[in-house]
Design an enzyme around this catalytic site. Structure first.
Site, short mmCIF file in Angstrom:
data_model
loop_
_atom_site.label_atom_id
_atom_site.label_comp_id
_atom_site.label_asym_id
_atom_site.label_seq_id
_atom_site.Cartn_x
_atom_site.Cartn_y
_atom_site.Cartn_z
N GLU A 1 -2.16 6.24 19.41
CA GLU A 1 -2.71 4.96 18.96
C GLU A 1 -1.78 3.82 19.39
O GLU A 1 -0.63 3.78 19.01
CB GLU A 1 -2.82 5.01 17.42
CG GLU A 1 -3.51 3.83 16.82
CD GLU A 1 -3.78 4.01 15.33
OE1 GLU A 1 -4.15 5.12 14.89
OE2 GLU A 1 -3.58 3.04 14.59
N ARG B 1 1.27 6.00 16.45
CA ARG B 1 1.14 7.34 15.88
C ARG B 1 0.33 8.25 16.79
O ARG B 1 -0.39 7.78 17.66
CB ARG B 1 0.54 7.29 14.47
CG ARG B 1 -0.72 6.47 14.35
CD ARG B 1 -1.12 6.30 12.88
NE ARG B 1 -2.31 5.48 12.77
CZ ARG B 1 -2.87 5.09 11.64
NH1 ARG B 1 -2.33 5.43 10.49
NH2 ARG B 1 -3.95 4.35 11.63
N ARG C 1 8.30 7.24 -4.40
CA ARG C 1 8.41 8.07 -5.60
C ARG C 1 9.69 8.90 -5.60
O ARG C 1 10.12 9.37 -4.56
CB ARG C 1 7.28 9.07 -5.76
CG ARG C 1 6.09 8.98 -4.90
CD ARG C 1 5.07 10.02 -5.33
NE ARG C 1 3.74 9.53 -5.05
CZ ARG C 1 3.06 9.86 -3.96
NH1 ARG C 1 3.56 10.69 -3.09
NH2 ARG C 1 1.86 9.36 -3.77
N ARG D 1 -6.17 -7.78 14.61
CA ARG D 1 -5.28 -6.88 15.32
C ARG D 1 -6.14 -5.69 15.71
O ARG D 1 -6.98 -5.25 14.91
CB ARG D 1 -4.14 -6.45 14.39
CG ARG D 1 -3.06 -5.70 15.09
CD ARG D 1 -2.19 -6.62 15.89
NE ARG D 1 -1.17 -5.84 16.59
CZ ARG D 1 -0.67 -6.19 17.75
NH1 ARG D 1 -1.06 -7.30 18.35
NH2 ARG D 1 0.26 -5.46 18.31
N ARG E 1 0.83 -1.22 0.00
CA ARG E 1 0.00 0.00 0.00
C ARG E 1 0.86 1.27 0.00
O ARG E 1 0.40 2.33 -0.35
CB ARG E 1 -0.87 0.05 1.26
CG ARG E 1 -1.98 -0.94 1.32
CD ARG E 1 -3.10 -0.42 2.21
NE ARG E 1 -2.79 -0.47 3.63
CZ ARG E 1 -3.03 -1.53 4.40
NH1 ARG E 1 -3.57 -2.60 3.87
NH2 ARG E 1 -2.76 -1.50 5.67
N TYR F 1 -8.95 -6.61 4.50
CA TYR F 1 -8.70 -5.20 4.71
C TYR F 1 -9.29 -4.41 3.55
O TYR F 1 -8.90 -4.60 2.40
CB TYR F 1 -7.19 -4.94 4.78
CG TYR F 1 -6.86 -3.50 5.10
CD1 TYR F 1 -6.56 -3.10 6.39
CD2 TYR F 1 -6.87 -2.53 4.10
CE1 TYR F 1 -6.29 -1.78 6.68
CE2 TYR F 1 -6.60 -1.20 4.39
CZ TYR F 1 -6.32 -0.84 5.68
OH TYR F 1 -6.05 0.47 5.95
N ASP G 1 -10.35 -0.39 2.22
CA ASP G 1 -10.45 1.05 2.44
C ASP G 1 -11.90 1.43 2.20
O ASP G 1 -12.66 0.67 1.60
CB ASP G 1 -9.55 1.80 1.44
CG ASP G 1 -8.09 1.69 1.80
OD1 ASP G 1 -7.79 1.54 3.00
OD2 ASP G 1 -7.24 1.76 0.89
N1 UDP Z 1 4.20 1.42 7.63
C1 UDP Z 1 5.49 1.55 8.12
N2 UDP Z 1 5.91 2.78 8.57
C2 UDP Z 1 5.10 3.87 8.56
C3 UDP Z 1 3.80 3.75 8.04
C4 UDP Z 1 3.38 2.50 7.60
O1 UDP Z 1 6.24 0.59 8.16
O2 UDP Z 1 5.54 4.95 9.01
C5 UDP Z 1 3.77 0.09 7.16
C6 UDP Z 1 3.16 -0.76 8.27
O3 UDP Z 1 3.56 -2.09 8.05
C7 UDP Z 1 1.68 -0.62 8.04
C8 UDP Z 1 1.60 -0.51 6.53
O4 UDP Z 1 2.77 0.21 6.17
O5 UDP Z 1 0.98 -1.73 8.53
C9 UDP Z 1 0.37 0.23 6.03
O6 UDP Z 1 0.29 1.45 6.69
P1 UDP Z 1 -0.93 2.44 6.55
O7 UDP Z 1 -0.64 3.60 7.41
O8 UDP Z 1 -1.19 2.66 5.11
O9 UDP Z 1 -2.13 1.57 7.10
P2 UDP Z 1 -3.32 1.92 8.10
O10 UDP Z 1 -2.79 1.59 9.45
O11 UDP Z 1 -3.64 3.35 7.94
O12 UDP Z 1 -4.41 1.01 7.66
#
Ligand code: UDP
Length: 382
Positions: A310, A285, A181, A254, A177, A358, A360
């Site tokens: 979180e 976060r 870039r 989870r 996901r 999962y 969105d």
């Molecule tokens: N991820 C990471 N570092 C970050 C943000 C995300 O390693 O700073 C990884 C982590 O494995 C996470 C995945 O990317 O489960 C997807 O993150 P995203 O924030 O897109 O998922 P959300 O928790 O918002 O569903």
């Protein structure tokens, strides 16, 4: 009495109810929680909408989906651009030229690409030797995507905190996901459209459920027979293992817990999302909710702010099931439930919990809109 009994007033249930009502069907929606909206529900405090069940940013490239939600409530211009904190340093996400400059001091895409290639080399060679083109697990996928430095600074600890498992034991798709870039572009998503409903997500829920009968605080499974008798078809958006009384075992999830705090300052972290990528920080976060809805100088008009830390938690019965854990064991169990589900003539299973996947928000809207495009030719006869 009703054409559809919809179990769960989350996004799937609410979009389904909206579409059914537009086609002249009568729906009854049952919701276990005290309020409708599922995980997009927000609580308003001091004029700020708190994303009670985690940050939700609507994004899609599907014009039809975007037009559908915007016709219900206008969306603002929020663009997700999270920042990651590791030690004393801040890095832009997703991985882009800003991140590469912050990490390595490089100034051009060519310089960044040269370092990335070097950092990915070991993994690329290992996979070539083993004749593989697909990564075996999340660690390998991350190394392939972004190389060693980024994996170690911004991915490994964050992911292991979030999922409570080593990256080597996690499926590769989780990390797919994340974009990478070679441009100075901090937009987390690649989608054409994104934003937050003006006035908060509850407006979207209210618009979707307008004119629909909704009973909150009502657990369908407690009086299943009674409710089944109220409608000819059922739309079930709850946990599929619970629907079948866990006969093939429990599916795992989870979950996350939020610690909310009101701060007497107008601007705590200058961004809606700051990820803490080090293992030594127990939360993943901090969300500062006002930044989803007000920008620039406007932020200072409200003297207070709300933040949520979180914390990832291993799920157990009684906690909110957030993320399905799509490892081999769980997927095997899920497939057994799905086989039963496919044989049901009068039940449609939809959404993150019923499909153990999962999704969105835009996926959910798209799925329901597509279902209604085929009204009549679906074997369940919608
Ligand atoms: N991820 C990471 N570092 C970050 C943000 C995300 O390693 O700073 C990884 C982590 O494995 C996470 C995945 O990317 O489960 C997807 O993150 P995203 O924030 O897109 O998922 P959300 O928790 O918002 O569903």
């Amino acid at each position: 009495m009703y054409d559809f009994l919809i179990v769960g007033a989350g996004l799937y249930g609410a979009v389904f109810a909206c579409m059914a009502r537009r086609r002249g069907y009568r729906c009854l929606v049952l919701e276990k929680r005290k309020q409708a909206g599922g995980n997009i529900y927000c609580e308003e405090k001091d004029g700020i909408h708190i994303h009670q069940y985690g940050p939700h940013i609507f994004h899609t490239s599907n014009r039809e989906v975007w037009d559908f939600v915007n016709a219900l409530v206008p969306f603002n211009r929020y663009t997700n651009a999270p920042v990651a904190r590791s030690g004393d340093k801040l890095y832009n996400l997703p991985f882009n030229m800003n991140t590469f400059h912050q990490l390595w001091g490089v100034h051009t895409p060519a310089e960044a690409e040269a370092i990335l290639q070097e950092q990915r080399r070991e993994t690329v060679e290992k996979m070539r030797r083993e004749g593989r083109t697909e990564a075996e697990n999340l660690e390998e996928q991350a190394l392939l995507l972004a190389g060693k430095d980024i994996y170690e600074t911004l991915i490994k600890d964050y992911t292991e905190k979030q999922w409570g498992r080593p990256c080597r034991e996690l499926p590769a798709f989780i990390i797919k996901r994340l974009p990478l870039r070679l441009c100075f572009d901090n937009n987390y998503f690649n989608d054409l459209y994104q934003g937050i409903p003006e006035g908060g997500y509850n407006r979207l829920t209210d618009a979707l459920l307008e004119g629909v009968d909704v009973l909150t605080d009502t657990d369908y499974l407690e009086r299943r027979e009674h409710w089944n008798a109220q409608a000819s078809k059922i739309v079930y958006t709850g946990r599929i293992d619970e629907f079948y009384d866990f006969r093939f075992g429990h599916l795992e999830y989870r979950t996350v817990c939020f610690e909310e705090e009101k701060l007497m300052t107008p601007n705590f972290q200058g961004n809606a999302v700051v990820n803490y990528t080090d293992r030594s920080v127990p939360y993943t976060r901090i969300i500062e909710h006002k930044h989803f809805e007000v920008f620039g100088e406007e932020v200072y008009r409200n003297p207070v702010t709300y933040v949520s830390r979180e914390y990832p938690v291993e799920w157990k019965e009684g906690l909110e099931p957030y993320y399905p854990i799509n490892d081999e064991r769980n997927n095997r169990i899920y497939r057994k439930y799905r086989e039963l589900a496919q044989k049901e003539k009068n039940v449609i299973f939809g959404g993150r919990l019923a499909e153990y996947q999962y999704y969105d928000m835009h996926h959910i809207v798209e799925k329901v809109l597509n279902l209604w495009k085929h009204e009549g030719d679906d074997q369940k006869g919608l």
